[in-house]
Write an enzyme that holds these catalytic residues in place. Structure first.
Site, mmCIF file in Angstrom:
data_model
loop_
_atom_site.group_PDB
_atom_site.id
_atom_site.type_symbol
_atom_site.label_atom_id
_atom_site.label_comp_id
_atom_site.label_asym_id
_atom_site.label_seq_id
_atom_site.Cartn_x
_atom_site.Cartn_y
_atom_site.Cartn_z
ATOM 1 N N ARG A 212 46.099 33.286 53.865
ATOM 2 C CA ARG A 212 47.001 33.401 52.724
ATOM 3 C C ARG A 212 46.467 34.408 51.707
ATOM 4 O O ARG A 212 45.272 34.692 51.670
ATOM 5 C CB ARG A 212 47.159 32.035 52.031
ATOM 6 N N LYS B 184 39.294 27.585 40.460
ATOM 7 C CA LYS B 184 39.024 27.432 41.885
ATOM 8 C C LYS B 184 38.416 28.687 42.507
ATOM 9 O O LYS B 184 37.622 28.622 43.433
ATOM 10 C CB LYS B 184 40.316 27.059 42.614
ATOM 11 N N PHE C 55 43.731 23.288 51.357
ATOM 12 C CA PHE C 55 43.141 21.997 51.004
ATOM 13 C C PHE C 55 42.788 21.180 52.248
ATOM 14 O O PHE C 55 42.420 21.740 53.267
ATOM 15 C CB PHE C 55 44.053 21.233 50.044
ATOM 16 N N TRP D 290 28.314 31.896 55.564
ATOM 17 C CA TRP D 290 28.156 32.478 54.223
ATOM 18 C C TRP D 290 26.919 33.375 54.185
ATOM 19 O O TRP D 290 26.956 34.474 53.660
ATOM 20 C CB TRP D 290 28.026 31.368 53.173
#
Length: 562
Positions: free
Chosen positions: A100, A111, A307, A415
């Site tokens: 998205r 966020k 989510f 990460w």
């Protein structure tokens, strides 16, 4: 002597990365310069002709990435999505990522963006997180053009007899602005319009965002726009965009926004970033056009839904998969030890302390989401998104908890290590896909009643006891059935922080009742929205928004963007 090593921020890592021209990225999936509409050197849209041409290609395998219920500790679902795509590329697979677009609301709020993090990002990160190619601006404009046309129709004689007290179409803005939740417009006398109450949604909650993300083509987009309900007339019958006759104008504003955007990861894996509905107040999935295009261009598609699995994944499987005949092969459930400890009762400031007991309690949240995915007939693989503060004992405990429940699991370090840190997860997924033989199936039939569809989601996905409908919701269900809308799927608007509709109930609550206060018709998108608890479609900013840290240097480079 302890020497502290400064950890680079996401924006510093992104700015240090070397991007390749987008034409070279397109060549990895068999596209040429003629297939692209370039937005500078490193971004492009796939042309309409290209989207039509590739439809005859075979479909690749789709892997959906979801997560546990999010916490302030962070889960890193987008980071894992990007890193997993890079890992598949490192394994020699022809892969694309489908994600998205970030909204400016959370980007400027609390966020953060949605371009991944660390060495697992899509680039150019700063542009993707800000204005990108203008898609969300186009949706905002189309949404507000419709609002202006509605009020103009009323001002100019109201031929359709629209009841201004029953207009359900709201204006939109892609920012968190609580002051716009309730407004009064048309003040100042007859020349300024007809006074009425109005409200703003954040753009990602606009039905036009959902329509764009669920449309199969520009033609289908136009049809869906025409079916959107804007309000009711004085006889309480629905009024649509087609009644106003403005679907063509709205489609014109969206003719470029409907085309998916091609970008690259730090490791130069092709990624389509397109569409951005929130999963707590909308359906939470990237565009069907982008997912479909990726599956026609690659052997594997890594996509994500917003989510936790109770929101984005449920809507992917009940709404997007049904609408687009999309069938995922497997689902990744992202979890962090930090977040699981929060679900086990640990406060944020104590997360760096080892706490195996809290981790074990919080594991129940993860377990429920895995059970939910399996109930759809799909295999679930847990990705433990590793943080520096995770202790060896905590990692080993979580691995053993998953093994005890026969849940496939992989430690993921994307990460820090990029695609290399996702190899174990990619290999686990390949094994699971090869050995899985169940059939994917939704949990409810479209022919079920509106009440039963909502009850199924609450009981089977959330683990709740029952549903309580307000008197307003009951009346709306009666009306919706009379309008012929009873066979549509349900899009639950619910807090993301809990399996229940109470954000404070962490972990795996039981015996709770979900309150449905109101229903909203999204007929163009093709679903009914059920608003629960106190969830709002226009968020507010926190006390210290992320915008306070943002700036730009004299060369125009972004500063403080995560």
């Amino acid at each position: 002597m302890n020497i502290k090593v400064k950890v680079k921020s996401d924006i510093e890592i992104a700015q240090a990365a070397e991007m390749k021209p987008i034409i070279q990225i397109a060549e990895k999936v068999g596209l040429t310069e003629d297939d692209l509409e370039q937005y500078g050197k490193y971004k492009a849209k796939l042309s309409s002709d290209t989207l039509k041409r590739i439809q005859s290609n075979e479909n690749g395998k789709i892997i959906l990435v979801t997560a546990i219920n999010p916490t302030p500790a962070g889960e890193g679902k987008s980071t894992v999505t990007v890193g997993l795509g890079d890992a598949f590329a490192q394994l020699g697979k022809k892969v694309m990522i489908a994600m998205r677009e970030p909204s400016l609301g959370p980007t400027m709020g609390i966020k953060g963006g949605a371009a991944g993090g660390g060495y697992s990002q899509v680039l150019p990160m700063d542009e993707i997180n800000l204005h990108f190619t203008g898609d969300i601006h186009a949706i905002t404009t189309a949404n507000n053009a419709l609002a202006a046309l509605i009020d103009n129709h009323i001002q100019q004689g109201n031929e359709l007899q629209i009841d201004q007290r029953r207009i359900v179409w709201k204006r939109a803005l892609d920012l968190n602005d609580r002051a716009l939740r309730k407004v009064v417009i048309g003040l100042g006398g007859p020349l300024q319009g007809v006074p009425r109450e109005d409200a703003f949604d954040i753009t990602v909650a606009s039905e036009i965002m959902a329509v764009l993300c669920l449309a199969h083509s520009l033609e289908d987009l136009r049809r869906r726009l025409s079916e959107m309900v804007i309000g009711y007339n004085v006889s309480k019958m629905p009024i649509t965009v087609a009644d106003l006759g403005v679907e063509g104008a709205l489609a014109l504003l969206l003719k470029d926004a409907v085309k998916p955007n091609l970008v690259q990861t730090i490791e130069h894996t092709p990624a389509l970033v397109h569409g951005g509905p929130f999963a707590n107040i909308a359906h939470g999935c990237n565009s069907l056009i982008a997912t479909n295009a990726a599956s026609k261009l690659a052997d594997f598609v890594i996509t994500e839904a917003g989510f936790g699995a109770d929101l984005g994944a449920e809507k992917f499987l009940h709404i997007k998969a049904r609408n687009g005949e999309v069938k995922p092969e497997a689902v990744v459930v992202v979890a962090t030890i930090r977040a699981l400890k929060m679900h086990g009762g640990v406060v944020k400031q104590d997360l760096s302390k080892e706490n195996v007991h809290a981790l074990t309690i919080g594991f129940e949240n993860l377990k429920k989401h895995v059970e939910t995915i399996k109930s759809f007939g799909l295999p679930a693989v847990v990705a433990i998104n590793k943080f520096v503060s995770d202790t060896d004992l905590e990692v080993q405990t979580l691995l053993e908890l998953c093994e005890k429940e026969a849940i496939p699991v992989a430690l993921t370090e994307v990460w820090e290590k990029g695609g290399k840190g996702g190899i174990a997860l990619a290999e686990e997924l390949l094994s699971v896909i090869e050995n899985h033989n169940e059939t994917f199936a939704p949990l409810y039939d479209l022919s079920d009643s509106i009440e039963d569809k909502i009850r199924t989601i609450v009981q089977k996905v959330y683990g709740g006891k029952d549903v309580e409908f307000s008197s307003k919701a009951k009346k709306q269900i009666e009306d919706f059935n009379s309008f012929g809308w009873g066979n549509l799927p349900i899009c639950m608007a619910k807090t993301q922080y809990s399996l229940s509709d109470d954000a404070k109930l962490l972990g795996r609550p039981t015996d709770f009742v979900v309150s449905v206060r109101e229903l909203k018709p999204s007929i163009g998108a093709g679903f009914i929205v059920a608003l629960t608890g106190d969830v709002m479609t226009m968020p507010g900013l926190p006390k210290h928004p992320a915008a306070l840290k943002m700036d730009v240097d004299e060369k125009g480079n972004a500063i403080g963007l995560f």
